[in-house]
Design a protein around this motif. Sequence first.
Motif, mmCIF file in Angstrom:
data_model
loop_
_atom_site.group_PDB
_atom_site.id
_atom_site.type_symbol
_atom_site.label_atom_id
_atom_site.label_comp_id
_atom_site.label_asym_id
_atom_site.label_seq_id
_atom_site.Cartn_x
_atom_site.Cartn_y
_atom_site.Cartn_z
ATOM 1 N N LYS A 50 0.831 -1.218 0.000
ATOM 2 C CA LYS A 50 0.000 0.000 0.000
ATOM 3 C C LYS A 50 0.863 1.266 0.000
ATOM 4 O O LYS A 50 0.742 2.114 -0.882
ATOM 5 C CB LYS A 50 -0.932 -0.010 1.226
ATOM 6 C CG LYS A 50 -1.866 -1.212 1.248
ATOM 7 C CD LYS A 50 -2.742 -1.248 2.482
ATOM 8 C CE LYS A 50 -1.985 -1.552 3.758
ATOM 9 N NZ LYS A 50 -1.404 -2.917 3.793
ATOM 10 N N THR A 51 1.755 1.349 0.986
ATOM 11 C CA THR A 51 2.623 2.529 1.062
ATOM 12 C C THR A 51 3.565 2.563 -0.146
ATOM 13 O O THR A 51 3.791 3.616 -0.751
ATOM 14 C CB THR A 51 3.419 2.512 2.392
ATOM 15 O OG1 THR A 51 2.472 2.621 3.456
ATOM 16 C CG2 THR A 51 4.407 3.635 2.480
ATOM 17 N N THR A 52 4.071 1.387 -0.505
ATOM 18 C CA THR A 52 4.958 1.298 -1.684
ATOM 19 C C THR A 52 4.251 1.859 -2.922
ATOM 20 O O THR A 52 4.857 2.596 -3.703
ATOM 21 C CB THR A 52 5.331 -0.176 -1.946
ATOM 22 O OG1 THR A 52 5.605 -0.818 -0.714
ATOM 23 C CG2 THR A 52 6.524 -0.284 -2.857
ATOM 24 N N LEU A 135 -1.430 10.642 1.603
ATOM 25 C CA LEU A 135 -1.825 10.605 3.019
ATOM 26 C C LEU A 135 -1.609 9.173 3.505
ATOM 27 O O LEU A 135 -2.529 8.356 3.517
ATOM 28 C CB LEU A 135 -3.291 11.035 3.177
ATOM 29 C CG LEU A 135 -3.644 12.434 2.633
ATOM 30 C CD1 LEU A 135 -5.149 12.667 2.689
ATOM 31 C CD2 LEU A 135 -2.906 13.523 3.419
ATOM 32 N N ASP A 136 -0.363 8.879 3.880
ATOM 33 C CA ASP A 136 0.024 7.505 4.194
ATOM 34 C C ASP A 136 -0.472 7.105 5.583
ATOM 35 O O ASP A 136 -0.212 7.810 6.563
ATOM 36 C CB ASP A 136 1.552 7.414 4.098
ATOM 37 C CG ASP A 136 2.037 5.983 4.166
ATOM 38 O OD1 ASP A 136 1.360 5.102 3.608
ATOM 39 O OD2 ASP A 136 3.094 5.753 4.782
ATOM 40 N N GLU A 137 -1.167 5.991 5.660
ATOM 41 C CA GLU A 137 -1.734 5.428 6.912
ATOM 42 C C GLU A 137 -2.818 6.321 7.516
ATOM 43 O O GLU A 137 -3.072 6.287 8.723
ATOM 44 C CB GLU A 137 -0.653 5.151 7.982
ATOM 45 C CG GLU A 137 0.675 4.600 7.493
ATOM 46 C CD GLU A 137 0.623 3.216 6.861
ATOM 47 O OE1 GLU A 137 -0.442 2.575 6.908
ATOM 48 O OE2 GLU A 137 1.640 2.783 6.294
ATOM 49 N N LEU A 138 -3.475 7.117 6.675
ATOM 50 C CA LEU A 138 -4.547 7.990 7.201
ATOM 51 C C LEU A 138 -5.726 7.184 7.767
ATOM 52 O O LEU A 138 -6.385 7.618 8.712
ATOM 53 C CB LEU A 138 -5.053 8.928 6.095
ATOM 54 C CG LEU A 138 -6.263 9.780 6.511
ATOM 55 C CD1 LEU A 138 -5.842 10.890 7.475
ATOM 56 C CD2 LEU A 138 -6.983 10.365 5.316
HETATM 57 MG MG MG Z 1 1.754 1.294 4.844
#
Ligand code: MG
Length: 205
Positions: A50-52, A135-138
Amino acid sequence: MSATSEQEANKASRHKVRQQKVKAAVDARIASAQIERGVLMVITGDGKGKTTGGFGTVARAVGHGQQAAVVQFIKGNWDCGERNLLENAGVPFAVMATGFTWETQDKEADTAAALATWQQAEAFMQDKRINLVLLDELTYMVSYHYLPLERVVEALENRPKHQHVIITGRNCHRQLIEMADTVSEVKCTKHAFNSGIAAQPGFDF
Ligand code: MG
Ligand code: ATP
């Protein structure tokens, strides 16, 4: 022409006709997708990537000379490979100072940190020069009730028309999924961690 080579030739011509039909259908769909505006994307699910995926899109934007901004919720002050690279490329980062909630166990401090980080996210989402905001891990800020959902929705609705926003994290709120234009759910088929392999710099963060 022998019977087999005639069969081969027929097969090739049937393939060509089929491919022409596929091409015509794809061309028609491309021609009908004429709207250019900011896309709201959600990358959720319990698999890795996801973050990648969010950072991959930031790299794309930067590679086209566009301005991107990154907000990292629940990150703490970990070393972050993408940050080390992208800050040097002129990407501003707003990072929530606290670590994971099960380490801090202080709801009041976490809420204050979430709100302070969110204000920086709002500033990015009001800035017309910024093409893409990650918006990472929002999602966790909303599910832990650190941030009111309405405030998130309002900022997303009022952002500049051309601005793309990517939200990552597990268990994304239904309303954000409904609002989004593109939603990808990363499914965990396997994860190395479950075989005892540690999170490693350069691959996991
Ligand atoms: Mg992540
Ligand atoms: P990544 O940052 O690698 O793209 P992610 O954003 O999809 O991962 P997060 O839930 O944010 O996943 O998790 C961050 C960290 O947890 C990473 O080190 C990642 O490798 C690890 N991780 C992700 N998914 C899983 C999983 N299903 N099981 C165990 N660890 C995971």
